[in-house]
Motif scaffolding. Structure first.
Motif, PDB file in Angstrom:
ATOM      1  N   GLN A 144       0.836  -1.198   0.000  1.00  0.00           N
ATOM      2  CA  GLN A 144       0.000   0.000   0.000  1.00  0.00           C
ATOM      3  C   GLN A 144       0.867   1.243   0.000  1.00  0.00           C
ATOM      4  OE1 GLN A 144      -2.953   0.152   3.014  1.00  0.00           O
ATOM      5  NE2 GLN A 144      -4.132  -1.515   2.144  1.00  0.00           N
ATOM      6  N   VAL A 145       0.228   2.331  -0.406  1.00  0.00           N
ATOM      7  CA  VAL A 145       0.899   3.624  -0.448  1.00  0.00           C
ATOM      8  C   VAL A 145       0.070   4.632   0.333  1.00  0.00           C
ATOM      9  CG1 VAL A 145       1.692   5.505  -1.939  1.00  0.00           C
ATOM     10  CG2 VAL A 145       1.934   3.129  -2.696  1.00  0.00           C
ATOM     11  N   GLN A 146       0.729   5.436   1.122  1.00  0.00           N
ATOM     12  CA  GLN A 146       0.074   6.529   1.836  1.00  0.00           C
ATOM     13  C   GLN A 146       0.561   7.843   1.248  1.00  0.00           C
ATOM     14  OE1 GLN A 146       1.909   4.080   3.893  1.00  0.00           O
ATOM     15  NE2 GLN A 146       0.058   2.887   3.553  1.00  0.00           N
ATOM     16  N   LEU A 147      -0.374   8.766   1.096  1.00  0.00           N
ATOM     17  CA  LEU A 147      -0.073  10.058   0.495  1.00  0.00           C
ATOM     18  C   LEU A 147      -0.504  11.176   1.429  1.00  0.00           C
ATOM     19  CD1 LEU A 147      -1.442   9.273  -3.078  1.00  0.00           C
ATOM     20  CD2 LEU A 147       0.939   9.214  -2.333  1.00  0.00           C
ATOM     21  N   LEU A 148       0.353  12.169   1.588  1.00  0.00           N
ATOM     22  CA  LEU A 148       0.062  13.309   2.450  1.00  0.00           C
ATOM     23  C   LEU A 148       0.346  14.587   1.686  1.00  0.00           C
ATOM     24  CD1 LEU A 148      -0.804  14.286   5.228  1.00  0.00           C
ATOM     25  CD2 LEU A 148       1.605  14.252   5.904  1.00  0.00           C
ATOM     26  N   GLU A 149      -0.717  15.347   1.431  1.00  0.00           N
ATOM     27  CA  GLU A 149      -0.589  16.595   0.685  1.00  0.00           C
ATOM     28  C   GLU A 149      -0.418  17.778   1.626  1.00  0.00           C
ATOM     29  OE1 GLU A 149      -4.087  14.771  -2.038  1.00  0.00           O
ATOM     30  OE2 GLU A 149      -3.994  15.193   0.101  1.00  0.00           O
ATOM     31  N   SER A 150       0.189  18.827   1.114  1.00  0.00           N
ATOM     32  CA  SER A 150       0.300  20.089   1.838  1.00  0.00           C
ATOM     33  C   SER A 150       0.483  21.216   0.834  1.00  0.00           C
ATOM     34  CB  SER A 150       1.465  20.055   2.824  1.00  0.00           C
ATOM     35  OG  SER A 150       2.680  19.849   2.137  1.00  0.00           O
ATOM     36  N   GLY A 151       0.287  22.447   1.304  1.00  0.00           N
ATOM     37  CA  GLY A 151       0.586  23.597   0.468  1.00  0.00           C
ATOM     38  C   GLY A 151      -0.597  24.360  -0.063  1.00  0.00           C
ATOM     39  N   GLY A 152      -1.809  23.905   0.182  1.00  0.00           N
ATOM     40  CA  GLY A 152      -2.965  24.645  -0.296  1.00  0.00           C
ATOM     41  C   GLY A 152      -3.174  25.917   0.506  1.00  0.00           C
ATOM     42  N   GLY A 153      -4.144  26.717   0.057  1.00  0.00           N
ATOM     43  CA  GLY A 153      -4.448  27.940   0.779  1.00  0.00           C
ATOM     44  C   GLY A 153      -5.196  28.922  -0.087  1.00  0.00           C
ATOM     45  N   LEU A 154      -5.247  30.148   0.403  1.00  0.00           N
ATOM     46  CA  LEU A 154      -5.932  31.250  -0.286  1.00  0.00           C
ATOM     47  C   LEU A 154      -4.888  32.136  -0.957  1.00  0.00           C
ATOM     48  CD1 LEU A 154      -8.430  33.049  -0.867  1.00  0.00           C
ATOM     49  CD2 LEU A 154      -8.011  34.125   1.370  1.00  0.00           C
ATOM     50  N   VAL A 155      -5.106  32.435  -2.219  1.00  0.00           N
ATOM     51  CA  VAL A 155      -4.163  33.269  -2.960  1.00  0.00           C
ATOM     52  C   VAL A 155      -4.948  34.181  -3.891  1.00  0.00           C
ATOM     53  CG1 VAL A 155      -3.865  31.567  -4.803  1.00  0.00           C
ATOM     54  CG2 VAL A 155      -2.049  33.224  -4.351  1.00  0.00           C
ATOM     55  N   GLN A 156      -4.402  35.347  -4.160  1.00  0.00           N
ATOM     56  CA  GLN A 156      -5.060  36.280  -5.072  1.00  0.00           C
ATOM     57  C   GLN A 156      -4.834  35.866  -6.523  1.00  0.00           C
ATOM     58  OE1 GLN A 156      -3.629  40.221  -4.140  1.00  0.00           O
ATOM     59  NE2 GLN A 156      -5.080  40.453  -2.441  1.00  0.00           N
ATOM     60  N   GLY A 213      -3.470  35.692 -10.085  1.00  0.00           N
ATOM     61  CA  GLY A 213      -2.126  36.032 -10.534  1.00  0.00           C
ATOM     62  C   GLY A 213      -1.030  35.528  -9.615  1.00  0.00           C
ATOM     63  N   GLY A 214      -1.402  35.047  -8.455  1.00  0.00           N
ATOM     64  CA  GLY A 214      -0.430  34.574  -7.482  1.00  0.00           C
ATOM     65  C   GLY A 214       0.024  33.148  -7.756  1.00  0.00           C
ATOM     66  N   SER A 215       0.847  32.649  -6.832  1.00  0.00           N
ATOM     67  CA  SER A 215       1.434  31.318  -6.974  1.00  0.00           C
ATOM     68  C   SER A 215       1.278  30.514  -5.696  1.00  0.00           C
ATOM     69  CB  SER A 215       2.928  31.425  -7.305  1.00  0.00           C
ATOM     70  OG  SER A 215       3.136  32.079  -8.534  1.00  0.00           O
ATOM     71  N   LEU A 216       1.235  29.212  -5.867  1.00  0.00           N
ATOM     72  CA  LEU A 216       1.255  28.267  -4.757  1.00  0.00           C
ATOM     73  C   LEU A 216       2.029  27.038  -5.203  1.00  0.00           C
ATOM     74  CD1 LEU A 216      -2.408  28.126  -3.333  1.00  0.00           C
ATOM     75  CD2 LEU A 216      -0.384  28.992  -2.137  1.00  0.00           C
ATOM     76  N   ARG A 217       2.617  26.344  -4.234  1.00  0.00           N
ATOM     77  CA  ARG A 217       3.239  25.062  -4.534  1.00  0.00           C
ATOM     78  C   ARG A 217       2.638  23.993  -3.637  1.00  0.00           C
ATOM     79  NH1 ARG A 217       9.490  22.891  -4.169  1.00  0.00           N
ATOM     80  NH2 ARG A 217       9.004  22.875  -1.935  1.00  0.00           N
ATOM     81  N   LEU A 218       2.096  22.977  -4.260  1.00  0.00           N
ATOM     82  CA  LEU A 218       1.572  21.841  -3.526  1.00  0.00           C
ATOM     83  C   LEU A 218       2.637  20.754  -3.445  1.00  0.00           C
ATOM     84  CD1 LEU A 218      -1.982  21.512  -5.138  1.00  0.00           C
ATOM     85  CD2 LEU A 218      -1.245  22.973  -3.250  1.00  0.00           C
ATOM     86  N   SER A 219       2.626  20.050  -2.324  1.00  0.00           N
ATOM     87  CA  SER A 219       3.544  18.930  -2.133  1.00  0.00           C
ATOM     88  C   SER A 219       2.751  17.691  -1.755  1.00  0.00           C
ATOM     89  CB  SER A 219       4.541  19.236  -1.009  1.00  0.00           C
ATOM     90  OG  SER A 219       5.317  20.367  -1.305  1.00  0.00           O
TER      91      SER A 219
END
Length: 117
Positions: A1-13, A15-21
């Motif tokens: 089995q594989v477990q996955l854990l995401e992070s990096g979301g949020g509120l952005v205006q 034209g802005g940037s985000l990085r998800l992991s």
């Protein structure tokens, strides 16, 4: 089995940037591909970007030129760099792994991305 854990979301205006992991653990040696999907309210889940074990990538037309998927094999992590974000990018983003010869799917819990002024 594989477990996955995401992070990096949020509120952005716009034209802005985000990085998800997305950190993968467990039986990572049989991973065929890692991908990001998203699901907006009242819409179907859609594939955003994928990176296969050989390094080839796929992007949905709606994100080409703005999003970049990458993978750090040493850390068993896949990233989604999102630039020039638009309100229509607002969704819950899910990490996905295609695993083994049976092409089994594993999913993360999802992370909310909201693009709003």
């Amino acid at each position: 089995q594989v477990q996955l854990l995401e992070s990096g979301g949020g509120l952005v205006q716009p034209g802005g940037s985000l990085r998800l992991s997305c950190d993968a653990s467990g039986d990572i040696f049989n991973i065929n591909a890692m991908a990001w999907y998203r699901q907006a309210p009242e819409k179907r889940r859609e594939l955003v970007a994928e990176i296969r074990s050989g390094g080839s990538t796929y992007y949905a037309d709606s994100v080409k030129g703005r999003f970049t998927i990458s993978r750090d094999n040493a850390k068993n992590t896949v990233y989604l760099q999102m630039n020039s974000l638009k309100p229509e990018d607002t969704a819950v983003y899910y990490c996905n792994v295609e695993w083994g010869p049976g092409l089994r799917d594993y999913w993360g819990q999802g992370t909310q991305v909201t693009v709003s002024s």
